[in-house]
Design a protein around this motif. Sequence first.
Motif, mmCIF file in Angstrom:
data_model
loop_
_atom_site.group_PDB
_atom_site.id
_atom_site.type_symbol
_atom_site.label_atom_id
_atom_site.label_comp_id
_atom_site.label_asym_id
_atom_site.label_seq_id
_atom_site.Cartn_x
_atom_site.Cartn_y
_atom_site.Cartn_z
ATOM 1 N N ALA A 315 0.831 -1.199 0.000
ATOM 2 C CA ALA A 315 0.000 0.000 0.000
ATOM 3 C C ALA A 315 0.868 1.253 0.000
ATOM 4 C CB ALA A 315 -0.923 0.003 1.215
ATOM 5 N N SER A 316 0.349 2.315 -0.621
ATOM 6 C CA SER A 316 1.028 3.610 -0.621
ATOM 7 C C SER A 316 0.428 4.569 0.394
ATOM 8 C CB SER A 316 0.937 4.244 -2.016
ATOM 9 O OG SER A 316 1.557 3.432 -2.986
ATOM 10 N N LEU A 317 -0.852 4.341 0.712
ATOM 11 C CA LEU A 317 -1.575 5.125 1.701
ATOM 12 C C LEU A 317 -2.377 4.158 2.565
ATOM 13 C CD1 LEU A 317 -3.181 7.767 -0.723
ATOM 14 C CD2 LEU A 317 -1.230 8.217 0.775
ATOM 15 N N VAL A 318 -2.778 4.613 3.753
ATOM 16 C CA VAL A 318 -3.665 3.806 4.591
ATOM 17 C C VAL A 318 -4.837 4.664 5.056
ATOM 18 C CG1 VAL A 318 -1.885 2.205 5.383
ATOM 19 C CG2 VAL A 318 -2.344 4.292 6.693
ATOM 20 N N GLN A 319 -5.922 4.005 5.395
ATOM 21 C CA GLN A 319 -7.095 4.676 5.950
ATOM 22 C C GLN A 319 -7.535 3.960 7.220
ATOM 23 O OE1 GLN A 319 -9.757 4.398 2.514
ATOM 24 N NE2 GLN A 319 -9.617 6.605 2.243
ATOM 25 N N VAL A 320 -8.069 4.727 8.154
ATOM 26 C CA VAL A 320 -8.575 4.157 9.399
ATOM 27 C C VAL A 320 -10.044 4.527 9.565
ATOM 28 C CG1 VAL A 320 -6.331 4.177 10.536
ATOM 29 C CG2 VAL A 320 -7.833 6.150 10.786
ATOM 30 N N TYR A 321 -10.765 3.683 10.279
ATOM 31 C CA TYR A 321 -12.151 3.961 10.644
ATOM 32 C C TYR A 321 -12.433 3.341 12.013
ATOM 33 C CZ TYR A 321 -17.285 4.351 10.239
ATOM 34 O OH TYR A 321 -18.603 4.640 10.453
ATOM 35 N N THR A 322 -12.580 2.008 12.047
ATOM 36 C CA THR A 322 -12.901 1.351 13.311
ATOM 37 C C THR A 322 -11.787 1.551 14.340
ATOM 38 O OG1 THR A 322 -14.245 -0.268 12.140
ATOM 39 C CG2 THR A 322 -13.543 -0.850 14.358
ATOM 40 N N GLY A 323 -10.536 1.477 13.899
ATOM 41 C CA GLY A 323 -9.422 1.741 14.807
ATOM 42 C C GLY A 323 -9.485 3.138 15.387
ATOM 43 N N PHE A 324 -9.938 4.082 14.586
ATOM 44 C CA PHE A 324 -10.104 5.463 15.032
ATOM 45 C C PHE A 324 -11.195 5.556 16.101
ATOM 46 C CE2 PHE A 324 -12.223 9.665 14.152
ATOM 47 C CZ PHE A 324 -11.225 10.472 14.664
ATOM 48 N N ILE A 325 -12.266 4.776 15.940
ATOM 49 C CA ILE A 325 -13.349 4.757 16.927
ATOM 50 C C ILE A 325 -12.833 4.240 18.271
ATOM 51 C CG2 ILE A 325 -15.592 3.756 17.512
ATOM 52 C CD1 ILE A 325 -15.683 5.780 15.204
ATOM 53 N N TYR A 326 -12.036 3.184 18.236
ATOM 54 C CA TYR A 326 -11.566 2.561 19.476
ATOM 55 C C TYR A 326 -10.360 3.276 20.081
ATOM 56 C CZ TYR A 326 -14.738 -1.414 19.212
ATOM 57 O OH TYR A 326 -15.872 -2.199 19.212
ATOM 58 N N GLU A 327 -9.476 3.809 19.232
ATOM 59 C CA GLU A 327 -8.220 4.380 19.728
ATOM 60 C C GLU A 327 -8.232 5.900 19.832
ATOM 61 O OE1 GLU A 327 -5.631 2.546 20.793
ATOM 62 O OE2 GLU A 327 -6.860 0.768 20.424
ATOM 63 N N GLY A 328 -9.073 6.553 19.036
ATOM 64 C CA GLY A 328 -9.159 7.999 19.091
ATOM 65 C C GLY A 328 -8.129 8.699 18.225
ATOM 66 N N PRO A 329 -8.137 10.039 18.232
ATOM 67 C CA PRO A 329 -7.261 10.823 17.357
ATOM 68 C C PRO A 329 -5.773 10.568 17.540
ATOM 69 C CG PRO A 329 -9.002 12.196 18.271
ATOM 70 C CD PRO A 329 -9.078 10.884 18.995
ATOM 71 N N GLU A 330 -5.368 10.138 18.730
ATOM 72 C CA GLU A 330 -3.955 9.872 18.973
ATOM 73 C C GLU A 330 -3.405 8.803 18.032
ATOM 74 O OE1 GLU A 330 -0.220 10.346 20.737
ATOM 75 O OE2 GLU A 330 -2.039 11.580 20.895
ATOM 76 N N LEU A 331 -4.287 7.952 17.506
ATOM 77 C CA LEU A 331 -3.861 6.905 16.581
ATOM 78 C C LEU A 331 -3.175 7.497 15.355
ATOM 79 C CD1 LEU A 331 -3.848 3.917 15.657
ATOM 80 C CD2 LEU A 331 -6.118 4.309 14.677
ATOM 81 N N ILE A 332 -3.681 8.618 14.865
ATOM 82 C CA ILE A 332 -3.102 9.254 13.679
ATOM 83 C C ILE A 332 -1.642 9.612 13.947
ATOM 84 C CG2 ILE A 332 -3.378 11.080 11.962
ATOM 85 C CD1 ILE A 332 -6.249 11.490 13.279
ATOM 86 N N LYS A 333 -1.414 10.295 15.064
ATOM 87 C CA LYS A 333 -0.055 10.717 15.414
ATOM 88 C C LYS A 333 0.874 9.523 15.619
ATOM 89 C CE LYS A 333 2.516 13.244 18.980
ATOM 90 N NZ LYS A 333 3.515 13.732 18.030
ATOM 91 N N ARG A 334 0.378 8.479 16.292
ATOM 92 C CA ARG A 334 1.212 7.304 16.540
ATOM 93 C C ARG A 334 1.658 6.660 15.240
ATOM 94 N NH1 ARG A 334 -2.693 5.601 20.543
ATOM 95 N NH2 ARG A 334 -3.137 3.749 19.268
ATOM 96 N N ILE A 335 0.749 6.564 14.290
ATOM 97 C CA ILE A 335 1.104 5.947 13.017
ATOM 98 C C ILE A 335 2.118 6.802 12.279
ATOM 99 C CG2 ILE A 335 0.270 5.262 10.739
ATOM 100 C CD1 ILE A 335 -2.408 4.547 12.061
ATOM 101 N N VAL A 336 1.822 8.089 12.138
ATOM 102 C CA VAL A 336 2.708 8.973 11.367
ATOM 103 C C VAL A 336 4.082 9.048 12.008
ATOM 104 C CG1 VAL A 336 3.073 11.338 10.560
ATOM 105 C CG2 VAL A 336 0.793 10.311 10.425
ATOM 106 N N ASP A 337 4.137 9.137 13.328
ATOM 107 C CA ASP A 337 5.435 9.244 14.016
ATOM 108 C C ASP A 337 6.321 8.031 13.761
ATOM 109 O OD1 ASP A 337 4.844 11.697 15.046
ATOM 110 O OD2 ASP A 337 4.418 11.003 17.082
#
Length: 339
Positions: A315-337
Amino acid sequence: MLYSIARKFLFKLDAEQAHDVVINMFKSPAATAVKGLYGAKVADKPVNVMGIDFPNPVGLAAGLDKNGECIRGFSALGFGFVEVGTVTPRPQPGNDKPRIFRLPEADAIINRMGFNNHGVDYLVERVRKAKQAGFNGVLGINIGKNKDTAEENAKDDYIHCMRKVYEYADYITVNISSPNTPGLRALQYGDALNELLAALKAEQAELSKKHGKYIPLAVKIAPDLTAEEVQGIADCLMTNEIDAVIATNTTLSREGVENLEHGGEMGGLSGIPVQEKSLEVIKLLSERLDGKMPIIGVGGINSATAAKAKLAAGASLVQVYTGFIYEGPELIKRIVDEL
C-alpha cells in the motif's frame, strides 16, 4: 486521556447515537475548538500518490462522514486526507435500525447502514462551504448507487454522482464492495465490472476536458474474494487505466467473532477481524499490479504496526475507521510518528 474519557461516555450510548453525537461535535463550525481539544501535532510525512501531494499517508476512510458535514473538523485532527460518503444520487434512509453494533472484545464493529445519506446535492453543498471556509486539505469523495436502482442501471447512478462531485474532489472512489446494498458486490466481476469502469473512464475524460483538471478514480473492493477473483479485478483495473484501488471494505465473514455478543448480526464486519483478510488482498493486488497502480490499504488498522504492515505489503496510503473509533485521534499521530 481526553478521548478515553469521551469514549467511556460514547460507548454507553447506542452505537448510532454515539455516531450522531460525534458528527455534531465535529461539524465544520467547531473545527477550531475540536483541534484544540483533541488535535495532536502530526508531523509532515509527505507522499505523492495518484499525482496528489498528501501531507501524510494516513486518511479517514469513507463511512464516518457520509454527508461531508465534518470535513474541516476531522481534517484538523491531523489526517493526511479525508474521504467522505458513500453518497448516492438521491437521499435514502438506509436500512432499519438498529444497524451498528460494537464488538469491543474484538475491537470490531458490524454495520448494515445501507448507504444512508442526504444525497449528492447535499454533500456537494457541504463540501463547497467547507472550501469557502478555508479547507484546503486532500478530499476523497466516495460514490455509490441507490438501493432501488437496478444492477443493470448502476453505472447511471455512478456517472450522475461523478458529474456532481468532480470539481470538488481531489479523487473519487467508486464503491462496489459494500455488503449492505443488494447486488452491489456483483459489480466487482467480469463483464459487469468492465462495463462500469469503461463508462466511468469515458466520463472522466469528458469531465477532465470540461473542468480543465484530471481527477483520479479509485475503486474500493471487498475482502471476501478468492485469489483468482482478486487477480481478475486487478487485470480489469489495469485494462481500464483506473488510478488506484482501495483494499478493502468490510467482510461478511464472522471468523473469530461467532461467539461474541452481536457477532451474528448481519452486515459488514470491520476492525481487527478483517486485518489479515485485507492484508492478504493487498499482497495479491501488489503482486498482480506490479507497481502499475497505487493501493490504499484499509481494514483493521488499530496501531502503527498494523499500518506499517499494510504499507510493507504494497500500500502507498492507509485509511482508518474502526481503529479510530476505538483508539481515538492519537492513533493518527502514533502511526505517522513511526513511519
